[in-house]
Motif scaffolding. Structure first.
Motif, short mmCIF file in Angstrom:
data_model
loop_
_atom_site.label_atom_id
_atom_site.label_comp_id
_atom_site.label_asym_id
_atom_site.label_seq_id
_atom_site.Cartn_x
_atom_site.Cartn_y
_atom_site.Cartn_z
N LEU A 45 0.82 -1.21 0.00
CA LEU A 45 0.00 0.00 0.00
C LEU A 45 0.86 1.26 0.00
N GLN A 46 2.11 1.14 0.46
CA GLN A 46 3.00 2.29 0.42
C GLN A 46 3.34 2.68 -1.02
N ASP A 47 3.24 1.70 -1.94
CA ASP A 47 3.54 1.96 -3.35
C ASP A 47 2.32 2.48 -4.12
N LEU A 48 1.13 2.47 -3.47
CA LEU A 48 -0.13 2.73 -4.19
C LEU A 48 -0.61 4.17 -3.95
N SER A 49 -1.04 4.78 -5.02
CA SER A 49 -1.73 6.08 -4.94
C SER A 49 -3.04 5.97 -5.72
N VAL A 50 -4.13 6.37 -5.07
CA VAL A 50 -5.47 6.33 -5.69
C VAL A 50 -6.09 7.70 -5.54
N PHE A 51 -6.60 8.22 -6.65
CA PHE A 51 -7.28 9.51 -6.63
C PHE A 51 -8.62 9.38 -7.36
N TRP A 52 -9.62 9.99 -6.75
CA TRP A 52 -10.94 10.10 -7.41
C TRP A 52 -11.24 11.58 -7.60
N GLU A 53 -11.69 11.92 -8.80
CA GLU A 53 -12.04 13.29 -9.13
C GLU A 53 -13.36 13.33 -9.89
N ILE A 54 -13.94 14.52 -9.89
CA ILE A 54 -15.11 14.77 -10.73
C ILE A 54 -14.75 15.96 -11.63
N THR A 55 -15.62 16.29 -12.53
CA THR A 55 -15.36 17.35 -13.51
C THR A 55 -14.79 18.60 -12.83
N LYS A 56 -13.93 19.31 -13.55
CA LYS A 56 -13.27 20.54 -13.08
C LYS A 56 -12.26 20.25 -11.96
N LEU A 57 -11.73 19.03 -11.95
CA LEU A 57 -10.66 18.64 -11.02
C LEU A 57 -11.04 18.82 -9.56
N GLN B 254 -11.54 17.37 -6.16
CA GLN B 254 -11.06 16.14 -5.53
C GLN B 254 -12.16 15.51 -4.70
N VAL B 255 -12.46 14.27 -4.99
CA VAL B 255 -13.49 13.53 -4.28
C VAL B 255 -12.86 12.69 -3.17
N HIS B 256 -11.75 12.03 -3.48
CA HIS B 256 -11.05 11.20 -2.48
C HIS B 256 -9.62 11.00 -2.94
N ALA B 257 -8.70 10.88 -1.97
CA ALA B 257 -7.28 10.66 -2.29
C ALA B 257 -6.66 9.72 -1.27
N PHE B 258 -5.79 8.82 -1.79
CA PHE B 258 -5.08 7.86 -0.93
C PHE B 258 -3.66 7.74 -1.47
N THR B 259 -2.66 8.08 -0.65
CA THR B 259 -1.27 7.95 -1.07
C THR B 259 -0.43 7.53 0.13
N GLN B 260 0.67 6.80 -0.20
CA GLN B 260 1.65 6.37 0.81
C GLN B 260 0.99 5.66 1.99
N GLY B 261 -0.02 4.87 1.67
CA GLY B 261 -0.64 4.02 2.67
C GLY B 261 -1.66 4.69 3.55
N GLN B 262 -2.07 5.92 3.24
CA GLN B 262 -3.07 6.59 4.06
C GLN B 262 -3.87 7.59 3.23
N GLU B 263 -5.01 7.99 3.77
CA GLU B 263 -5.86 8.95 3.08
C GLU B 263 -5.25 10.35 3.14
N GLN B 264 -5.47 11.10 2.07
CA GLN B 264 -5.03 12.48 1.99
C GLN B 264 -6.25 13.32 1.59
N LEU B 265 -6.98 13.81 2.59
CA LEU B 265 -8.26 14.46 2.34
C LEU B 265 -8.24 15.96 2.60
N GLU B 266 -7.04 16.54 2.70
CA GLU B 266 -6.97 17.97 2.96
C GLU B 266 -7.58 18.81 1.83
N LYS B 267 -7.46 18.32 0.62
CA LYS B 267 -7.95 19.07 -0.55
C LYS B 267 -9.30 18.53 -1.05
#
Length: 307
Positions: free
Chosen positions: A47-59, A61-74
């Protein structure tokens, strides 16, 4: 900033296959929905190697996961506390997104990005739908209605999405297409109030059905109304005319019965008189015939005495 770098480097990386459904995903209003997205995981990644991002139109950010944890600041404020990844499935390549309590504003095209040694992305379309209420039917009538009059039947249904398909049928199931007026108005939430009216000729007995079809949910609801002669209001003038005619006919029958009775009585009396006269006549002829017989007997007795 890291996410922008990730987007910039996507074309330079060797892509991996991301699998999403071809058809749009349907979400029901105020219920949870899953946006499917998966990839074929490489051997031995963590999971440390995995980055997952979900977006909707106009960029957004719906959800973000990087370096083994969620990144929801944006994360866009619309999605705060409403999104979730299935962490136990990430190592299997399942990066589907759970979206809670779907609203009409969630409708759109979502993009899922994945980066694990290489990167790729794919788009998922979300369409939102809401069930319509069971239709209600109203008959616009007045006290002067009679057979053959034109009457209007109105069908109401509420809080549905998207716009409904409206169909009218008669008792035999025949589709009615003439004299129909339909309006669909969205409220502040974007849900539709549908009003459909049909103008029909009042018959002694018929049933009309309003069918409401939601094309996304493929739901069909309906309601029926029977229009019969009981809905008619019979004028009081006609009632009194009918009563008067019935009274006249009754009087005529009584008078006719009296005349017939009088005539029958007179006929019987005449027949009785004729019978008495005939009897008297027969008695008179009998007396006349007996007088010569008595005279002959008297002469015979006189002759005997002389001898």
């Amino acid at each position: 900033m890291d996410f922008l770098c990730f987007l910039f480097l996507l074309p330079l990386c060797k892509s991996i296959e991301v699998i999403v459904p071809d058809a749009p995903v349907t979400g029901t209003l105020d219920k949870d929905v899953i946006l499917p997205c998966s990839f074929t995981p490489p051997d031995g990644f963590s999971l440390q190697d995995l980055s997952v991002f979900w977006e909707i139109t106009k960029l957004q950010q719906v959800h973000a996961f990087t370096q083994g944890q969620e990144q929801l600041e944006k994360q866009d404020p619309q999605y705060i506390n409403r999104t979730q990844l299935f962490y136990g499935e990430l190592l299997k390549g399942n990066m589907s997104l759970l979206l809670r309590k779907v609203s009409l504003s969630d409708e759109g095209i979502y993009t899922c990005f994945v980066n694990v040694r290489n990167s790729s992305s794919a788009a998922v379309s979300l369409q939102v739908a809401a069930s319509y209420t069971k239709p209600t039917l109203q008959l616009k009538s007045s006290e002067t209605l009679k057979l053959g009059d034109q009457v209007t039947i109105t069908c109401h249904t509420y809080r549905g999405y998207p716009q409904a398909e409206i169909l009218w049928q008669d008792a035999s199931g025949r589709n009615l297409t003439e004299n129909i007026t339909t309006s669909q108005v969205a409220n502040e939430e974007g849900l539709f109030h549908v009003q459909s009216s049909i103008c029909v000729t009042l018959e002694t007995n018929d049933t009309y059905t309003c069918l409401v079809y939601n094309p996304i949910l493929q739901e069909l609801t309906h309601a029926s109304l029977s229009v019969t002669g009981q809905h008619l209001s019979f004028p009081m003038v006609a009632v009194w005319v009918t009563v008067g005619l019935c009274a006249c006919l009754l009087g005529l029958f009584i008078a006719l019965a009296c005349v017939c009775r009088k005539h029958l009585k007179q006929t019987c009396e005449e027949e009785q008189e004729e019978g008495v006269n005939e009897e008297q006549e027969e008695n008179g002829e009998l007396k006349t015939a007996m007088q010569p017989l008595k005279a002959s007997e008297a002469e015979g007795e006189e002759t005997s005495n002389l001898e």
